[in-house]
Structure formats: C-alpha cells, structure tokens
Write an enzyme that holds these catalytic residues in place. Structure first.
Site, short mmCIF file in Angstrom:
data_model
loop_
_atom_site.label_atom_id
_atom_site.label_comp_id
_atom_site.label_asym_id
_atom_site.label_seq_id
_atom_site.Cartn_x
_atom_site.Cartn_y
_atom_site.Cartn_z
N LYS A 287 -2.15 21.70 -9.66
CA LYS A 287 -1.64 22.50 -10.23
C LYS A 287 -0.78 22.04 -11.70
O LYS A 287 -0.05 20.96 -11.64
CB LYS A 287 -0.59 23.45 -9.67
CG LYS A 287 -1.07 24.24 -8.50
CD LYS A 287 -0.22 25.15 -8.13
CE LYS A 287 -0.81 26.18 -6.82
NZ LYS A 287 0.24 26.63 -5.75
N ASP B 136 -10.77 10.73 -4.94
CA ASP B 136 -11.93 11.62 -5.08
C ASP B 136 -11.84 12.63 -6.06
O ASP B 136 -12.61 13.45 -6.48
CB ASP B 136 -12.01 12.66 -3.67
CG ASP B 136 -10.55 13.30 -3.72
OD1 ASP B 136 -9.70 12.57 -3.52
OD2 ASP B 136 -10.61 14.48 -3.92
N GLU C 270 5.02 5.15 3.35
CA GLU C 270 4.61 6.44 3.64
C GLU C 270 5.80 7.24 3.63
O GLU C 270 6.87 6.94 3.95
CB GLU C 270 4.03 6.40 4.92
CG GLU C 270 2.44 6.92 5.08
CD GLU C 270 2.09 7.88 4.40
OE1 GLU C 270 2.84 9.29 4.50
OE2 GLU C 270 0.94 7.93 4.29
N GLU D 171 0.90 -1.17 -0.04
CA GLU D 171 -0.23 0.00 -0.01
C GLU D 171 0.93 1.32 -0.03
O GLU D 171 1.80 1.37 0.96
CB GLU D 171 -1.09 0.00 1.12
CG GLU D 171 -1.92 1.25 1.00
CD GLU D 171 -2.90 1.18 2.27
OE1 GLU D 171 -2.86 0.47 3.08
OE2 GLU D 171 -3.76 2.46 2.43
N ASP E 279 -1.94 12.44 -3.11
CA ASP E 279 -2.05 13.59 -3.46
C ASP E 279 -2.22 13.84 -4.84
O ASP E 279 -1.46 13.49 -5.59
CB ASP E 279 -0.64 14.20 -2.94
CG ASP E 279 -0.24 13.91 -1.53
OD1 ASP E 279 -1.44 13.75 -0.49
OD2 ASP E 279 0.80 13.57 -1.08
C1 LIG Z 1 -3.71 12.51 0.70
S1 LIG Z 1 -3.14 11.34 1.63
C2 LIG Z 1 -4.10 9.77 1.54
C3 LIG Z 1 -3.94 9.05 2.79
C4 LIG Z 1 -4.63 7.70 2.87
N1 LIG Z 1 -4.35 6.69 1.67
C5 LIG Z 1 -6.04 7.99 2.97
O1 LIG Z 1 -6.82 7.47 2.02
O2 LIG Z 1 -6.61 8.44 4.06
C6 LIG Z 1 -1.93 10.84 0.61
C7 LIG Z 1 -0.56 10.16 1.47
O3 LIG Z 1 0.34 9.49 0.55
C8 LIG Z 1 1.75 10.02 0.99
N2 LIG Z 1 2.66 9.83 -0.18
C9 LIG Z 1 2.64 10.90 -0.95
N3 LIG Z 1 3.84 10.48 -1.89
C10 LIG Z 1 4.24 9.31 -1.57
C11 LIG Z 1 5.21 8.47 -2.04
N4 LIG Z 1 6.06 8.91 -3.03
N5 LIG Z 1 5.43 7.38 -1.17
C12 LIG Z 1 4.92 6.96 -0.14
N6 LIG Z 1 3.78 7.76 0.51
C13 LIG Z 1 3.45 8.93 -0.27
C14 LIG Z 1 1.58 11.35 1.87
O4 LIG Z 1 2.52 11.32 2.89
C15 LIG Z 1 -0.08 10.90 2.29
O5 LIG Z 1 0.12 10.56 3.65
#
Ligand SMILES: C[S@@+](CC[C@H](N)C(=O)[O-])C[C@H]1O[C@@H](n2cnc3c(N)ncnc32)[C@H](O)[C@@H]1O
Length: 322
Positions: free
Chosen positions: A109, A141, A55, A29, A105
C-alpha cells in the site's frame, strides 16, 4: 542455537559467538521464515560460513532453530530481533560478508512504503557493516518492491546494483515455492557497496552483573502512600518514548511494580520497575531482572519516570543511578 536479547553483547565478537570457527566469513539473514535457505545454501561447502539470522516471528524462530540443528550447523545462531537492531547494535562495522533478504514483506500500500526494509537508510547501514567484497543478496517475487529497492539502493549513494539470477537456495524457501506455484517468477539483485560509510554502533548495555549498575533510585515515600489512582504516563525523549502503563500492588506487602513500555527505534521492551521497602525505612525503585531487560537509555528513563511519578505524589528523592 537461539540467542536471546539479554545473551547478546553489543557489539558481538566472532570469537564469543563462534568459538570453533571465529575466522570464517559471517552472513546475516533477515526474515529467515522457517529457515530453509541457509542449510540449502551451504550444503556441501567444506567451510560453512558463520550465520546469524533475525526474525520477528517466534514460531519461525523455533522452526528455523530446529532445522539448523537437524542440518548439524553448529555455527548458526538465530534471534528474535528486528533487523536494524542487529545491524545497528550487535554487528560491528565491516564484519559481514553477506546480508541475505529473501521475499521480505512487500508492504504494497502506498501509505505503508516507509515500512519497507530496503530503503536508502538500510542500504547505508548495510554498507557500513559489510566488509569489502561483501554484498546484500535480495530475492523477491514482488516486481514493484524489486524496482523500488533498486532505486533506493542507488539513491543511498553507497551501493551498486547488479542484476543476477537468484541463488538456487533462494528459489526453495517457503515463500519462493508459494509464489512459484502461482506462476510468479522471482527477481534477484546483488547490492555491492561502493563505499563503507561510518554508521557508528548504537550503544546498548545488557543487564549488568554489577548490581550497582542497575538503574535505581532511593526515595522516601510519604505516609500513607497509595498508587491505586495511577494513570498512564508518557515521557518522550529525543531517542525514546516511555509509557508507564500500569502499577500493581503486592498482595503480601506494601510494595509496587510498575509496567513500562519502552520504544527506541525498532527496539521495543516491556520492563518492570519494582518499588520496594528497605530495612532503614527508605524505598528502592529499581529495574526488575524479570524478562531479561537490556539496559538502554530508554530503560533508564523508564526508571526515572517512575521516580518522577513518585515525586509528584510527595516522595523525596535521596539518591539516583539512572
Ligand atoms: C514473507 S516472509 C519470508 C520468509 C522467508 N525468507 C521465505 O522466503 O520463506 C518475511 C519474513 O520477514 C520477517 N520480518 C519482517 N520484518 C522483519 C525485520 N525488521 N527483522 C527481521 N525479520 C523481519 C517476517 O516475520 C517474515 O517471517
């Protein structure tokens, strides 16, 4: 359990990470946030698959580790590591049954699109690490990112896009609930490899047990020697950038430590290189164990950059292993 970079093998073996369940399916994941997805996804399953989570956020890492422990999931490990490092260097080709990406994320932009995870190179890497029958499960979303990811998957030439309803557990993550409360619906796609391209492992060597393998140099420093006018040094290689940020002098002895920033793709390490006197009057320049560095070509180059800097200041190199 939390896996630290220095604890990992490159690549990893299921028998080492999951000694009690080495033959079960393995899921990765990416960006698990507070870790709600996996316990909900596997609830009630008789043979819970093995799980690796990556993460970038340390706070999320701790929250998720606590949640996995509370759910009694012993065959689940999390690491604070960029996704591509886990896929390129830790997971060998053809090992994964699934890659889960929930609410990544969106980088909305226009000039940030190259920060998005789900682009064609990611899909090729993912297809190389998935086994036949495996898939990337993507829930978001963000309508525009969703369409972008589907286009990128098709453009990768190795993924078929199947539009399906999201798994129930993906609709109960922290971000799923946040968007649901705002009335925004989630989209889901299953990306199924149509081919498994050969994307070789990116070699990484952890800090070795054998002292001789730690990158080092033996030098003779001029007398007197001084680094107090040290200035930042940047060295660019084909696959790495090394920046020697600063040099610190020991309060007790005439010894130094150099702080180096090493970038190799998404793998970023801050390492220390010690410059210490030896009994025979020579000087040892050596990667410090502090912080558990992983010895990569870039980290070796950092030790080399320190030796080069000392040579510019009149030191003589008598031996090097980097
Ligand atoms: C918008 S949050 C969604 C978290 C979770 N999946 C949820 O649905 O609640 C996106 C997460 O992806 C992590 N993330 C972003 N780029 C990543 C990467 N290259 N490798 C691992 N995690 C990453 C961020 O730190 C963040 O916690």
């Amino acid at each position: 359990m939390i896996l630290r970079l220095q604890d990992l093998h490159f690549p990893e073996e299921a028998a080492r990470l999951f000694p009690d369940t080495p033959d079960r399916a393995l899921y990765l994941e990416i960006g698990f946030g507070d870790g709600r997805f996996w316990p909900a996804f596997v609830e009630g399953l008789p043979d819970v698959p093995n799980y690796l989570g990556v993460e970038l956020s340390g706070v999320s890492l701790l929250k998720a580790a606590r949640r996995l422990r509370a759910a009694g999931l012993r065959n689940a490990h999390v690491a604070k590591l960029p996704a591509t490092v886990m896929l390129e260097s830790v997971i060998a080709p053809g090992r994964l049954s699934g890659i889960i990406v929930n609410f990544p994320d969106p980088w909305p932009k226009a000039d940030h699109l190259d920060q998005r995870l789900l682009r064609a190179p990611f899909f090729r890497l993912a297809a190389s690490r998935l086994k036949p029958g495996g898939a990337v499960l993507f829930t978001t979303d963000h309508q525009e990112y969703f369409e972008f990811a589907c286009r990128e998957a098709e453009a990768s030439g190795v993924m078929e896009v199947r539009l399906e309803p999201p798994p129930a557990a993906a609709l109960a993550t922290k971000y799923a609930l946040k968007w649901r409360d705002l009335g925004i619906e989630a989209q889901h796609a299953r990306f199924v490899p149509t081919a498994h391209p050969a994307v070789p492992l990116h070699a990484v060597t952890p800090y070795p047990d054998q002292e001789a393998q730690v990158p080092h140099a033996i030098m003779t420093l001029p007398d007197p020697f001084d680094l107090s006018d040290f200035e930042r040094v940047t060295v660019r290689g084909e696959h790495h950038t090394v920046v020697l940020l600063d040099a610190y002098r020991s309060l007790r002895r005439d010894e130094y430590t150099v702080l180096a920033h090493v970038e190799e793709g998404e793998l970023i390490q801050e390492v220390l290189v010690n410059v210490t006197g030896r009994r025979d009057g020579s000087t040892l320049v050596r990667l410090a164990k502090f912080g558990g560095p992983v010895i990569t070509a870039g980290v070796k180059a950092a030790v080399g950059a320190v030796a080069d800097e000392l040579q510019r200041r009149g030191a003589v190199l008598t031996h090097h292993g980097y």
